[in-house]
Design an enzyme around this catalytic site. Structure first.
Site, PDB file in Angstrom:
ATOM      1  N   TRP A  98      -0.973 -26.575  21.679  1.00  0.00           N
ATOM      2  CA  TRP A  98      -0.192 -26.969  20.438  1.00  0.00           C
ATOM      3  C   TRP A  98       1.064 -26.057  20.671  1.00  0.00           C
ATOM      4  O   TRP A  98       0.969 -24.813  20.727  1.00  0.00           O
ATOM      5  CB  TRP A  98      -0.918 -26.619  19.373  1.00  0.00           C
ATOM      6  CG  TRP A  98      -0.169 -26.739  17.858  1.00  0.00           C
ATOM      7  CD1 TRP A  98       0.552 -27.991  17.585  1.00  0.00           C
ATOM      8  CD2 TRP A  98      -0.050 -25.904  16.914  1.00  0.00           C
ATOM      9  NE1 TRP A  98       0.959 -27.591  16.266  1.00  0.00           N
ATOM     10  CE2 TRP A  98       0.678 -26.381  16.016  1.00  0.00           C
ATOM     11  CE3 TRP A  98      -0.493 -24.390  16.539  1.00  0.00           C
ATOM     12  CZ2 TRP A  98       1.197 -25.876  14.648  1.00  0.00           C
ATOM     13  CZ3 TRP A  98      -0.246 -24.009  15.680  1.00  0.00           C
ATOM     14  CH2 TRP A  98       0.368 -24.722  14.600  1.00  0.00           C
TER      15      TRP A  98
ATOM     16  N   ASP B 125      -8.973 -21.207  17.397  1.00  0.00           N
ATOM     17  CA  ASP B 125      -8.086 -21.912  16.451  1.00  0.00           C
ATOM     18  C   ASP B 125      -8.894 -23.163  15.851  1.00  0.00           C
ATOM     19  O   ASP B 125      -9.296 -23.889  16.778  1.00  0.00           O
ATOM     20  CB  ASP B 125      -6.765 -22.213  17.222  1.00  0.00           C
ATOM     21  CG  ASP B 125      -5.729 -22.992  16.080  1.00  0.00           C
ATOM     22  OD1 ASP B 125      -6.322 -23.207  14.887  1.00  0.00           O
ATOM     23  OD2 ASP B 125      -4.721 -23.544  16.781  1.00  0.00           O
TER      24      ASP B 125
ATOM     25  N   ALA C  18      -8.511 -25.934  13.639  1.00  0.00           N
ATOM     26  CA  ALA C  18      -7.566 -26.651  12.950  1.00  0.00           C
ATOM     27  C   ALA C  18      -8.037 -28.002  12.349  1.00  0.00           C
ATOM     28  O   ALA C  18      -7.532 -28.722  11.756  1.00  0.00           O
ATOM     29  CB  ALA C  18      -6.258 -26.535  13.548  1.00  0.00           C
TER      30      ALA C  18
ATOM     31  N   LYS D 182      -5.939 -30.741   7.743  1.00  0.00           N
ATOM     32  CA  LYS D 182      -6.155 -31.935   8.379  1.00  0.00           C
ATOM     33  C   LYS D 182      -7.572 -32.586   7.567  1.00  0.00           C
ATOM     34  O   LYS D 182      -7.576 -33.479   7.148  1.00  0.00           O
ATOM     35  CB  LYS D 182      -6.578 -31.812   9.904  1.00  0.00           C
ATOM     36  CG  LYS D 182      -5.423 -31.049  10.574  1.00  0.00           C
ATOM     37  CD  LYS D 182      -4.143 -31.776  10.704  1.00  0.00           C
ATOM     38  CE  LYS D 182      -3.124 -30.614  11.220  1.00  0.00           C
ATOM     39  NZ  LYS D 182      -1.947 -31.043  11.885  1.00  0.00           N
TER      40      LYS D 182
HETATM   41  C1  LIG Z   1      -3.991 -26.835  17.143  1.00  0.00           C
HETATM   42  C2  LIG Z   1      -3.449 -26.751  15.925  1.00  0.00           C
HETATM   43  N1  LIG Z   1      -3.768 -25.390  15.250  1.00  0.00           N
HETATM   44  C3  LIG Z   1      -3.098 -24.993  13.975  1.00  0.00           C
HETATM   45  C4  LIG Z   1      -2.367 -26.144  13.317  1.00  0.00           C
HETATM   46  C5  LIG Z   1      -1.777 -25.374  12.079  1.00  0.00           C
HETATM   47  O1  LIG Z   1      -1.945 -26.241  11.055  1.00  0.00           O
HETATM   48  P1  LIG Z   1      -1.228 -25.997   9.544  1.00  0.00           P
HETATM   49  O2  LIG Z   1      -0.535 -24.665   9.422  1.00  0.00           O
HETATM   50  O3  LIG Z   1      -0.669 -27.262   9.060  1.00  0.00           O
HETATM   51  O4  LIG Z   1      -2.678 -25.680   8.868  1.00  0.00           O
HETATM   52  C6  LIG Z   1      -2.177 -27.227  13.781  1.00  0.00           C
HETATM   53  C7  LIG Z   1      -1.459 -28.249  13.321  1.00  0.00           C
HETATM   54  O5  LIG Z   1      -0.890 -29.149  13.720  1.00  0.00           O
HETATM   55  C8  LIG Z   1      -2.804 -27.551  15.161  1.00  0.00           C
HETATM   56  O6  LIG Z   1      -2.565 -28.613  15.677  1.00  0.00           O
END
Ligand SMILES: Cc1ncc(COP(=O)(O)O)c(C=O)c1O
Length: 394
Positions: free
Chosen positions: A127, A208, A210, A243
């Site tokens: 990401w 991570d 998510a 999500k």
């Molecule tokens: C791999 C990954 N980590 C972390 C996030 C963080 O998401 P958010 O800050 O919207 O909770 C995302 C969002 O797209 C992601 O794809």
């Protein structure tokens, strides 16, 4: 003042979103943006969320500050959800983050303080936001190979080879499940091997998380993070509720620190709080409170789990349909990997000129690296999408 500034580059996804919005063609297809889409191409507010919000609206008496650690009951419910009791709570400390990104920011800053200039190893590809988040924390970004562009699966031998050479000063960022952007994920046996490697080298894991629940289910998706948390003396976890609760703009997340003992955990907690105080002072609470209400209420929790299951099954069904449609038309298994991947994304492995051609000629939008959001596949036009993808790669 501003004459010294250069224009900063924005994440390409925002440019793509603007291009899609401005495209006047009927039937345009958005496989780009990383949010869940329902059959009507909307990103709905989940029904359990709506009900929790109503309850909060009816009963909340104040909007005063929560305190630097944020909504403790939310954090505690997330620790239970993600870790399922595999670690003694005396070693766990939490703070809320502004979304998963906020949680990552806090944890990476803690690591930057613990190992100034230290090396962090991130999957290649990853990401894209992982990179500035780590650099802003003063860490040196390095990569471990992750994706085999021929098989479109995890290049596990290459990954492990790099991990095996790390030292106890190094940090490894692992995607807990539903890898973004590839959609290719570690098997449980591979997680076991990664953890064995981390045990051997002493390299430090940051997980991570998510997309918990978007892959194979809440329990199955937690295998890796639970293995890491229960097998190693110390680890960090960034949880996002964006999500799986559909709370994107509410910025709900939890930074979870697991230390070797309670005393050390207190030190890490003080650092996390110090980082929050010196950056945003207090974290947002609306999304956190919504999640707390849902997870603490039997009925709402069941409703949320059912909605999450429906979303996950829809994404799986779309994967299978697209892979089947391509296989039938091409008589080859070249795109079967779409059905084998899990989570919201798949990296198709198309060259950038093909991605551009699909956008310009067919109004099919995906990220430049050919990542698609499978939730954006229009179920009633899978055949047409398969035709266009095949025509573009031929
Ligand atoms: C791999 C990954 N980590 C972390 C996030 C963080 O998401 P958010 O800050 O919207 O909770 C995302 C969002 O797209 C992601 O794809």
């Amino acid at each position: 003042m501003f004459e010294t500034l250069k224009k900063a580059t924005l994440d390409k996804i925002f440019v793509l979103m603007a291009e899609y919005a401005a495209d006047p063609r009927d039937g345009k297809i958005d496989l780009g943006v990383g949010v869940y889409k329902d059959p009507g191409n909307n990103t709905p507010i989940m029904s359990a969320v709506k009900k929790a919000e109503q309850r909060i609206l009816d009963t909340a008496k104040t909007k005063t500050y929560k305190g630097v650690v944020g909504n403790k009951e939310f954090s505690s419910a997330i620790v239970d959800l993600a870790l399922g009791g595999v670690v003694d709570k005396s070693r766990i400390r939490t703070v809320n983050g502004a979304g998963g990104t906020g949680a990552l920011m806090i944890l990476l800053q803690v690591l930057g303080r613990a190992r100034p200039g230290g090396r962090i190893f991130i999957s290649e590809p990853t990401w894209p936001n992982h990179i500035p988040l780590a650099e802003n924390a003063g860490l040196e970004v390095n990569y471990y190979p992750y994706f085999n562009t021929t098989t479109r699966g995890v290049d596990f031998d290459a990954m492990l080879k790099v991990l095996d050479d790390l030292t106890s000063d190094d940090i490894v960022l692992l995607h807990g499940c539903c890898h973004n952007p590839t959609g290719a994920n570690l098997t449980n046996a591979q997680w076991d091997k990664v953890v064995e490697s981390l045990k051997r080298t002493g390299a430090f894991p940051l997980v991570d998380l998510a997309y918990l629940g978007f892959g194979d289910g809440l329990e199955a998706d937690a295998y890796g993070v639970r293995k890491v948390a229960s097998s190693l003396p110390e680890s960090l976890i960034a949880f996002s509720a964006s999500k799986n609760f559909g709370l994107y703009r509410e910025r709900a997340g939890v930074a979870i620190a697991i230390a070797k003992d309670s005393e050390t955990a207190d030190v890490v907690s003080s650092q996390m709080q110090n980082i929050i105080r010196g950056t945003i002072s207090q974290t947002p609470d609306h999304g956190a409170e919504v999640v707390r209400v849902i997870l603490e209420d039997k009925e709402l929790r069941a409703e949320w789990e059912a909605e999450l299951t429906e979303m996950r099954e829809r994404m799986k069904r779309l994967r299978v349909k697209l892979a089947d449609a391509i296989r039938q038309r091409s008589n080859s298994k070249d795109f079967d990997f779409i059905a084998e991947h899990s989570g919201m994304f798949s990296l198709l492995g198309l060259p950038e000129d093909v991605v551009t051609k699909l956008k310009l000629d067919d109004a099919i939008y995906m990220i430049n690296d050919s990542r698609i959001n499978v939730a954006g596949i229009p179920e009633d036009r899978v055949g047409e999408l398969a035709d266009k993808l095949l025509a573009a790669v031929r």
